[in-house]
Design an enzyme around this catalytic site. Structure first.
Site, PDB file in Angstrom:
ATOM      1  N   ASP A  45     -52.855   6.590   9.994  1.00 19.33           N
ATOM      2  CA  ASP A  45     -52.550   5.354   9.282  1.00 19.33           C
ATOM      3  C   ASP A  45     -53.810   4.640   8.803  1.00 19.33           C
ATOM      4  OD1 ASP A  45     -50.636   3.070   8.656  1.00 19.33           O
ATOM      5  OD2 ASP A  45     -51.992   2.078  10.065  1.00 19.33           O
ATOM      6  N   ALA A  46     -53.759   4.140   7.568  1.00 15.43           N
ATOM      7  CA  ALA A  46     -54.745   3.202   7.013  1.00 15.43           C
ATOM      8  C   ALA A  46     -56.191   3.561   7.348  1.00 15.43           C
ATOM      9  CB  ALA A  46     -54.420   1.781   7.485  1.00 15.43           C
ATOM     10  N   GLU A  66     -53.362   8.322   5.262  1.00 14.75           N
ATOM     11  CA  GLU A  66     -53.105   7.199   4.370  1.00 14.75           C
ATOM     12  C   GLU A  66     -54.456   6.553   4.108  1.00 14.75           C
ATOM     13  OE1 GLU A  66     -50.712   2.950   4.062  1.00 14.75           O
ATOM     14  OE2 GLU A  66     -51.453   3.669   5.984  1.00 14.75           O
TER      15      GLU A  66
END
Length: 609
Positions: A267-268, A300
C-alpha cells in the site's frame, strides 16, 4: 522460569531470529524485542511470571522461558509500560491486549504440490474479510469465485487493529491476524482451500505507517521513526535503520512462508521517504523464499514508479486508467479527476497503449508538479486495471458504487474493457453482481476523542466540494464509527443463493467476459506488446496489441450514448469477433460503433511463403 534456569546447552542450541516470540518446543519459547530507548525490559507470562530480559547489543532484549503455544504475554518497559509484542503472531483481544505464543506448525497443510500460477493468469478479486464474515466466511465463498473465473483473491489488510471494525489500514500489530476475523489456522485454511481451487491469495500490507491507536513503538523504540519528517499519519518510519528494514522484510516473508500467500499488494509506497529501499525490499523477499515458489509483488504508488516495473515489482495499480474511465462514465471532474477532464479519450488511449497516462507531465491537481515516469516500454501486464476498488469507492463521501453513478450499458462496456484488455484486471467485492450497496469508510475506536476527530476530519475533507459547502450537508456524511456504517457496506456476492434478477444478469455478464479472457486472452498474454491506440470521439477510443502468439487483438469502446464512426484497423488476415456488447459487432463491420458499446476482434495476419 527465567533464562538462567534453563540448561546452557539448550540456550546455545536456540537459533537467532530477530523479532517476536519463537516456539522451540512444547514448553520452550524465546522472546526477543528491539527497544533501544528502554533500560529494563521484562516479559510477563500468563499474568503469573515476570521474567527479566537480557540486554544485547544495539538495543535488543531477549529471554527464554518454559512456556509453550497458547501462553499469554506482555512486555513491560522500565517497570511502567505494559504492552503487546510489536511482532505478536496472535492477540488475546484487540491491539491493546496480551499477545499469544503461536505454534506455526499446528496447521496441517494440504497444498504441498502448489507452487503458484503465472502472473499472466491473474484475475483479481479484492475483498474485505470482515464484510464477508471473517476467514471462514471468505473460505465459504471461494468455490463460487472459482466458478466465476477469479484466479486471485486479494485480502484487504488483516493486521490487528483496535476495535472490531476497520478497513485494515489502521493496523498496528503487523504480524498478528485480526482476532475478530478468526484464528491464524483459519487464515491458513482459507489459503489452503483457495489453492485447492486453483486460486492464488494476495495480502494487502501497509508498510508506510501504523494506525493512530495501539502503536506503542515510539515509547521504547523511538528510532523506529524519523524525528525530522512527518506523514499524514504521523512521524515517518525510518527505513534508513537496518532493524526497521528487517522488521518489514521479515513481515513479508512471514505471510509468504508461514501462511503460503502467493503475493503481496504493498500500500501507498509513495509515502515511504526512502524510495531507494523499495527495490531492496523486493530483492530481499525474492532472495529469501524457496526457488520453486511463484511469488508476485504489486505496488500502489501515486508517482507512477515505472522504474520499479516489472523487475522489482510485477505490476502497479493503474490509478490513471481508473480515473480516465471514471470521468468518461460519470462526467465528474472534481479533485484528482480534474487531471483527466480534458482530452479524456486521448488519455485513455495512452493508458491502453503505454500503461500510465502521466509519465512526467505536470499535474494540475498537484499545482503543476510533474508526476510519473515513462512507461511505454513496459508490457501491458505491468499494470493492474480496475473500475472500482476500496479506495475509489470507499473514499467517496457516501461510498457510492458506479452502479449508482453511471448508465448500466456504459458500465458494462467499461467492465468489458477491463476484463478483456491485456492489462491485469481487478474486480472489487460485489462488482461481479452489480452491487449497489455502498462501501464506506468504517472504524471502531473506543477513544471517543479519536472517534470524533476521525468523523470530523473525514467530513472536513469534503468541504471543498460544491455539494458539501454547507455544513449541514457535511453532517450527513456517515460517521465511520457508527456500526451502521459497516453494516451498510456488506455487498451481495456470487455465492448468495437469493440474488435478485438484476444481480444475476450482472453475474452472467461478468462470467461471459471472464470465459473469453481465460480462453482467448490469457493464453496469449506472455510476450504481449501494445501497438497503437487512437481516439474515435470525446468518449471513444480503440487500441491494438500484438499478442504473444503473433495474433492482433483490437478493442474499441464508446462510452457516449451516441454512435461514433469506427473503421477497423486490423491487418489483413483472419478476423474473428471475440466479444461484443449487444449489436456492436454488426455495427462495427458497417463502420460505426453504437453508444455504450465495446467490440473486440482477434486477427491472425496472413503469412507469405
Amino acid at each position: 522460569m527465567q533464562t538462567h534456569d534453563l540448561p546452557q546447552q539448550t540456550i546455545a542450541d536456540i537459533p537467532m531470529t530477530s523479532y517476536g516470540a519463537t516456539l522451540y518446543g512444547p514448553d520452550l519459547t524465546r522472546f526477543r524485542v528491539w527497544a533501544p530507548n528502554a533500560n529494563q525490559v521484562e516479559v510477563l507470562v500468563n499474568a503469573t511470571e515476570t521474567i527479566p530480559m537480557t540486554p544485547l547489543a544495539d538495543g535488543w532484549f531477549e529471554a527464554v522461558a518454559r512456556c509453550g503455544a497458547g501462553a499469554r504475554y506482555l512486555y513491560r518497559f522500565d517497570g511502567r509500560l505494559e504492552v503487546p509484542d510489536p511482532a505478536s503472531r496472535a492477540q488475546e483481544g484487540d491491539a491493546h491486549s496480551a499477545s499469544i505464543v503461536v505454534d506455526p506448525h499446528s496447521y496441517q497443510w494440504r497444498d504441498t504440490g502448489w507452487t503458484g500460477r503465472p502472473w499472466e493468469e491473474t484475475v483479481f478479486y479484492e475483498l474485505h474479510v470482515g464484510a464477508y464474515g471473517g476467514f471462514a466466511g471468505v473460505t465459504e465463498r471461494l468455490p463460487a469465485l472459482a466458478r466465476l473465473g477469479i484466479t486471485a483473491v486479494e485480502l484487504m489488510p488483516i493486521a490487528t487493529f483496535p476495535g472490531s471494525r476497520n478497513w485494515g489500514y489502521d493496523g498496528v500489530l503487523q504480524f498478528a491476524p485480526e482476532k475478530t476475523y478468526g484464528s491464524p489456522d483459519e487464515l491458513k485454511a482459507l489459503v489452503d482451500t483457495a489453492h485447492a481451487l486453483g486460486i492464488m491469495v494476495f495480502l494487502d500490507v501497509v508498510y508506510n505507517h501504523f494506525g493512530p491507536d495501539g502503536n506503542y513503538l515510539c515509547n521504547y523504540a523511538r528510532a523506529f521513526f524519523r524525528d525530522d519528517l512527518d506523514t499524514p499519519w504521523g512521524a515517518a518510519i525510518d527505513f534508513r535503520r537496518p532493524e526497521v528494514k528487517e522488521f518489514f522484510v521479515q513481515n513479508a516473508l512471514y505471510w509468504i512462508n508461514e501462511f503460503h500467500f502467493d503475493g503481496l499488494r504493498l500500500d501507498a509506497l509513495h509515502a515511504i521517504t526512502e524510495q531507494e529501499w523499495l527495490p531492496e525490499l523486493a530483492a530481499d523477499i525474492r532472495a529469501r523464499i524457496s526457488p520453486d515458489r511463484i511469488i508476485h509483488l504489486v505496488m500502489e504508488h501515486e508517482d507512477n514508479a515505472a522504474h520499479l516495473l516489472p523487475t522489482s515489482f510485477n505490476a502497479q495499480w493503474n490509478d490513471d486508467g481508473h480515473h480516465a474511465l471514471h470521468v468518461m462514465l460519470t462526467d465528474e471532474t472534481h479533485g484528482y479527476y480534474a487531471d483527466y477532464a480534458d482530452d479524456t479519450a486521448a488519455k485513455l488511449a495512452r493508458c491502453l497503449e503505454q500503461g500510465f497516462i502521466y509519465q512526467g507531465e505536470p499535474s494540475s491537481h498537484r499545482n503543476g508538479i510533474p508526476r510519473g515516469r515513462p512507461s511505454h516500454h513496459l508490457p501491458p501486464t505491468a499494470f493492474v486495471l480496475f473500475l472500482q476498488n476500496h479506495d475509489q469507492v470507499g473514499n467517496r463521501a457516501y461510498g457510492d458504487r458506479l452502479t449508482t453513478l453511471a448508465r448500466t450499458s456504459a458500465l458494462r462496456a467499461a467492465m468489458a474493457l477491463v476484463l478483456l484488455s491485456p492489462q491485469i484486471p481487478l474486480l472489487f467485492m460485489g462488482e461481479p453482481v452489480g452491487a449497489k450497496a455502498p462501501f464506506r469508510y468504517f472504524t471502531d475506536y473506543a477513544d471517543e476523542q479519536l472517534a470524533a476527530a476521525v468523523r470530523e476530519g473525514r467530513r472536513s475533507e469534503f468541504a471543498a466540494f460544491a455539494e458539501f459547502e454547507d455544513e449541514e450537508k457535511r453532517s450527513c456524511i456517515p460517521d465511520p464509527n457508527d456500526p451502521d456504517t459497516f453494516d451498510a457496506s456488506i455487498p451481495p456476492t456470487a455465492a448468495d443463493p437469493d440474488l435478485d434478477r438484476e444481480c444475476r444478469q450482472w453475474l452472467s455478464w461478468t462470467r461471459s467476459l471472464l470465459k473469453v479472457r481465460h480462453a482467448e486472452i490469457i493464453p496469449r498474454l506472455a510476450g504481449c506488446t501494445a501497438e497503437t491506440a487512437q481516439v474515435l470521439s470525446a468518449k471513444a477510443t480503440s487500441a491494438r496489441w500484438r499478442m504473444g502468439d503473433g495474433t492482433v487483438l483490437e478493442i474499441a469502446i464508446n462510452l457516449a450514448s451516441e454512435p461514433v464512426p469506427y473503421e477497423r484497423n486490423l491487418s489483413a488476415g483472419d478476423h474473428r469477433l471475440l466479444f461484443e456488447t449487444p449489436g456492436a459487432g454488426i455495427a462495427a463491420r458497417s463502420g460505426h460503433l453504437p453508444g455504450d458499446a465495446l467490440v473486440a476482434f482477434l486477427s491472425t495476419p496472413q503469412t507469405h511463403s
